[in-house]
Design a protein around this motif. Sequence first.
Motif, PDB file in Angstrom:
ATOM      1  N   THR A   1       0.838  -1.160  -0.023  1.00  0.00           N
ATOM      2  CA  THR A   1       0.018  -0.121  -0.039  1.00  0.00           C
ATOM      3  C   THR A   1       0.977   1.222   0.188  1.00  0.00           C
ATOM      4  O   THR A   1       2.089   1.192   0.443  1.00  0.00           O
ATOM      5  N   ASN A   2       0.313   2.192  -0.829  1.00  0.00           N
ATOM      6  CA  ASN A   2       1.078   3.548  -0.729  1.00  0.00           C
ATOM      7  C   ASN A   2       2.559   3.557  -1.809  1.00  0.00           C
ATOM      8  O   ASN A   2       2.986   4.470  -1.700  1.00  0.00           O
TER       9      ASN A   2
ATOM     10  N   GLY B   1       2.523   3.725  -4.954  1.00  0.00           N
ATOM     11  CA  GLY B   1       2.349   4.491  -6.184  1.00  0.00           C
ATOM     12  C   GLY B   1       1.716   3.778  -7.368  1.00  0.00           C
ATOM     13  O   GLY B   1       1.815   4.231  -8.425  1.00  0.00           O
ATOM     14  N   LYS B   2       0.931   2.854  -6.953  1.00  0.00           N
ATOM     15  CA  LYS B   2       0.462   2.039  -8.062  1.00  0.00           C
ATOM     16  C   LYS B   2      -0.741   2.853  -8.728  1.00  0.00           C
ATOM     17  O   LYS B   2      -0.725   2.810  -9.994  1.00  0.00           O
ATOM     18  N   THR B   3      -1.452   3.629  -7.986  1.00  0.00           N
ATOM     19  CA  THR B   3      -2.742   4.344  -8.747  1.00  0.00           C
ATOM     20  C   THR B   3      -2.069   5.366  -9.675  1.00  0.00           C
ATOM     21  O   THR B   3      -2.579   5.740 -10.497  1.00  0.00           O
TER      22      THR B   3
ATOM     23  N   ALA C   1      -5.340   8.882  -5.938  1.00  0.00           N
ATOM     24  CA  ALA C   1      -3.974   8.641  -5.388  1.00  0.00           C
ATOM     25  C   ALA C   1      -3.803   9.567  -4.450  1.00  0.00           C
ATOM     26  O   ALA C   1      -3.827  10.754  -4.604  1.00  0.00           O
ATOM     27  N   GLU C   2      -3.466   8.752  -3.136  1.00  0.00           N
ATOM     28  CA  GLU C   2      -3.306   9.787  -2.120  1.00  0.00           C
ATOM     29  C   GLU C   2      -2.284   9.153  -0.961  1.00  0.00           C
ATOM     30  O   GLU C   2      -1.734   8.002  -1.130  1.00  0.00           O
TER      31      GLU C   2
ATOM     32  N   LYS D   1      -2.061   7.996   1.838  1.00  0.00           N
ATOM     33  CA  LYS D   1      -2.998   7.176   2.760  1.00  0.00           C
ATOM     34  C   LYS D   1      -2.922   5.988   2.566  1.00  0.00           C
ATOM     35  O   LYS D   1      -2.886   5.397   1.165  1.00  0.00           O
TER      36      LYS D   1
ATOM     37  N   THR E   1      -6.913   2.875  -2.340  1.00  0.00           N
ATOM     38  CA  THR E   1      -7.525   2.005  -3.463  1.00  0.00           C
ATOM     39  C   THR E   1      -8.066   0.797  -2.735  1.00  0.00           C
ATOM     40  O   THR E   1      -7.150  -0.011  -2.441  1.00  0.00           O
TER      41      THR E   1
ATOM     42  N   GLY F   1      -3.847  -2.491  -2.389  1.00  0.00           N
ATOM     43  CA  GLY F   1      -2.560  -2.715  -1.975  1.00  0.00           C
ATOM     44  C   GLY F   1      -2.540  -3.622  -0.880  1.00  0.00           C
ATOM     45  O   GLY F   1      -3.394  -3.844   0.079  1.00  0.00           O
TER      46      GLY F   1
ATOM     47  N   ASN G   1       9.607   2.697  -7.816  1.00  0.00           N
ATOM     48  CA  ASN G   1       9.042   4.090  -7.999  1.00  0.00           C
ATOM     49  C   ASN G   1       9.651   4.915  -6.937  1.00  0.00           C
ATOM     50  O   ASN G   1      10.356   4.707  -6.183  1.00  0.00           O
ATOM     51  N   LYS G   2       9.215   5.828  -7.044  1.00  0.00           N
ATOM     52  CA  LYS G   2       9.480   7.221  -6.163  1.00  0.00           C
ATOM     53  C   LYS G   2      10.786   7.610  -6.254  1.00  0.00           C
ATOM     54  O   LYS G   2      11.791   7.817  -5.251  1.00  0.00           O
TER      55      LYS G   2
ATOM     56  N   ASP H   1      12.500   9.827  -7.459  1.00  0.00           N
ATOM     57  CA  ASP H   1      12.853  11.240  -7.299  1.00  0.00           C
ATOM     58  C   ASP H   1      13.227  11.392  -5.929  1.00  0.00           C
ATOM     59  O   ASP H   1      13.974  12.441  -5.731  1.00  0.00           O
TER      60      ASP H   1
ATOM     61  N   SER I   1       9.761   7.245 -11.771  1.00  0.00           N
ATOM     62  CA  SER I   1       9.219   8.256 -10.887  1.00  0.00           C
ATOM     63  C   SER I   1       7.671   8.532 -11.352  1.00  0.00           C
ATOM     64  O   SER I   1       7.546   9.264 -12.418  1.00  0.00           O
TER      65      SER I   1
HETATM   66  N1  LIG Z   1       7.719  11.603  -4.593  1.00  0.00           N
HETATM   67  C1  LIG Z   1       6.808  10.912  -5.094  1.00  0.00           C
HETATM   68  N2  LIG Z   1       5.470  10.425  -4.612  1.00  0.00           N
HETATM   69  C2  LIG Z   1       4.912   9.574  -5.201  1.00  0.00           C
HETATM   70  C3  LIG Z   1       5.392   8.831  -6.557  1.00  0.00           C
HETATM   71  N3  LIG Z   1       4.315   8.271  -6.920  1.00  0.00           N
HETATM   72  C4  LIG Z   1       3.406   8.309  -6.078  1.00  0.00           C
HETATM   73  N4  LIG Z   1       3.836   9.246  -5.139  1.00  0.00           N
HETATM   74  C5  LIG Z   1       2.800   9.621  -3.908  1.00  0.00           C
HETATM   75  O1  LIG Z   1       2.555   8.411  -2.973  1.00  0.00           O
HETATM   76  C6  LIG Z   1       1.165   8.541  -2.475  1.00  0.00           C
HETATM   77  C7  LIG Z   1       0.923   7.319  -2.777  1.00  0.00           C
HETATM   78  O2  LIG Z   1       0.279   7.152  -4.075  1.00  0.00           O
HETATM   79  P1  LIG Z   1      -0.722   6.081  -4.522  1.00  0.00           P
HETATM   80  O3  LIG Z   1      -0.635   5.907  -6.032  1.00  0.00           O
HETATM   81  O4  LIG Z   1      -2.078   6.411  -4.094  1.00  0.00           O
HETATM   82  O5  LIG Z   1      -0.196   4.714  -4.026  1.00  0.00           O
HETATM   83  P2  LIG Z   1      -0.955   3.395  -4.062  1.00  0.00           P
HETATM   84  O6  LIG Z   1      -0.027   2.211  -4.222  1.00  0.00           O
HETATM   85  O7  LIG Z   1      -2.059   3.092  -5.197  1.00  0.00           O
HETATM   86  O8  LIG Z   1      -1.578   3.128  -2.640  1.00  0.00           O
HETATM   87  P3  LIG Z   1      -2.966   2.239  -2.151  1.00  0.00           P
HETATM   88  O9  LIG Z   1      -3.941   2.287  -3.205  1.00  0.00           O
HETATM   89  O10 LIG Z   1      -3.017   2.922  -0.792  1.00  0.00           O
HETATM   90  O11 LIG Z   1      -2.435   0.915  -2.018  1.00  0.00           O
HETATM   91  C8  LIG Z   1       0.365   9.821  -3.157  1.00  0.00           C
HETATM   92  O12 LIG Z   1       0.946  10.785  -2.232  1.00  0.00           O
HETATM   93  C9  LIG Z   1       1.453   9.948  -4.382  1.00  0.00           C
HETATM   94  O13 LIG Z   1       1.523  11.304  -4.820  1.00  0.00           O
HETATM   95  C10 LIG Z   1       6.378   9.321  -7.022  1.00  0.00           C
HETATM   96  O14 LIG Z   1       7.002   8.904  -7.918  1.00  0.00           O
HETATM   97  N5  LIG Z   1       7.269  10.116  -6.242  1.00  0.00           N
END
Ligand SMILES: Nc1nc2c(ncn2[C@@H]2O[C@H](COP(=O)(O)OP(=O)(O)OP(=O)(O)O)[C@@H](O)[C@H]2O)c(=O)[nH]1
Length: 436
Positions: A211-212, A214-216, A229-230, A232, A236, A259, A322-323, A325, A346
Amino acid sequence: MNSVDVNEIKKAFLLFINVESLNKKTKLENAFDEFESLVVSSGLIIHGSKCLKQTAPVINTFITKGNLENLKNQILQSDVEIIIINHELSASQTRNLEKFFNKRVIDKTELILDIFATRASSHIGKLQVELAQLKHLSTRLIRGWTHLERQKGGIGLRGPGETQLETDRRLINKRIKRLNQRLEKSHKQREVNRYSRKKSRNKLVALVGYTNAGKTTLFNKLTESSQLAEDKLFATLDSVTRKNKDPKHGPILFSDTVGFISDLPTQLVESFKATLDELKTADLLLHIVDSHDVDYKIKIKEVNNILNDIGVMNIPQIIVNNKCDLIDASKLDILKFKKNEQVFISAQDDNEFKDLRAKINNVIFNGVYQGWISMENNMGNIRSSLFDMGCVKEEKVSKCGKMLAKIKIGNDELDELLDLKGFELCADEDILLKSI
Ligand SMILES: Nc1nc2c(ncn2[C@@H]2O[C@H](COP(=O)(O)OP(=O)(O)OP(=O)(O)O)[C@@H](O)[C@H]2O)c(=O)[nH]1
Ligand SMILES: [Mg+2]
């Protein structure tokens, strides 16, 4: 203990018990941060927290007597309404702790169930969460959690609503049966959708991960969608499938999924199994990893354990770090060098994800052919399925009446078509000569 109203429960006290015999896996600081994020994600306001250490859980109260005494004054003097513990408790441990503190006590399982209950928005999602909550509740009733009636609603028990709390086990079992039936019906419908996908020869690429991670965010970029996408946990819950929007890909559907987290409650995994079962039909899994997370290696393992439980470890997987950056540039270069079969992106930046797209094409289409083909003019059915798959970029007719098409298609699919009599590849220069 007085009954509490769901809307009044806001002020929470976090109790992070570092049980040496249980907490070996994750780095402590990170585990605490994750616990804190869970609580924040549930909508509670943190009014205090304490980290305690003990060698093992205690049968009656989970927390040792010494630790309980140390805590008592701090908690009793505060205005917190609810105590959240970072472990799964038995019904009697919860009851004993509630008596001791005279406050509502929630364990990690109930907290996660509650977050799922508030997040579920689709019909299936809601049914699945309710099922998980009722299964959890029924184990508590078996153990005789008689004071339930006095705690109508409230965090940890949202979703099924008050009436379930007043019912006996027989009614709960009846409801569980009914929910199972409804879910089965909904899943049958999904089977039909899956069948039509197979027929249309679209490939399914599912985004999975902790979870979190960056999938969404990535899903939105790949499919030009705007799913929430949050920052949090469990933003999702319901899987969403959309068509790829990039012309460099062949016919692909991307699917965003729920997640995972360490120690995901078993009732939830079970209830979500049917949804997660959809992963079984995926042609490729993109395993999204938050590479900035110090625990990323442990989390990759946790996710793979769940994927193994669901029975999808045989599906090809690409690790998408991911992330990036947030990672130091020189460290990133080393990682890229060491793991060149993986992808580094990223998702929140605007870029074309060229490497990711090339790797996806290689895995699921064994590379992509882009060029001209010719078909005998009695092959109208093949022509229309190429159109259905979104493969045709341009069309012409040859001087001798053959259909010429510029297509973009996976090499594997192309091989199948080339087995057909009358279907041939054409060199670009032939087109000028052959076409009208
Ligand atoms: N710095 C940075 N933040 C990112 C990146 N990708 C996603 N985020 C942040 O990470 C947080 C989670 O992103 P989501 O896309 O909601 O993650 P998820 O995997 O879908 O999370 P769940 O649905 O909760 O399982 C958000 O605040 C995004 O803005 C990235 O490449 N770099
Ligand atoms: Mg998400």
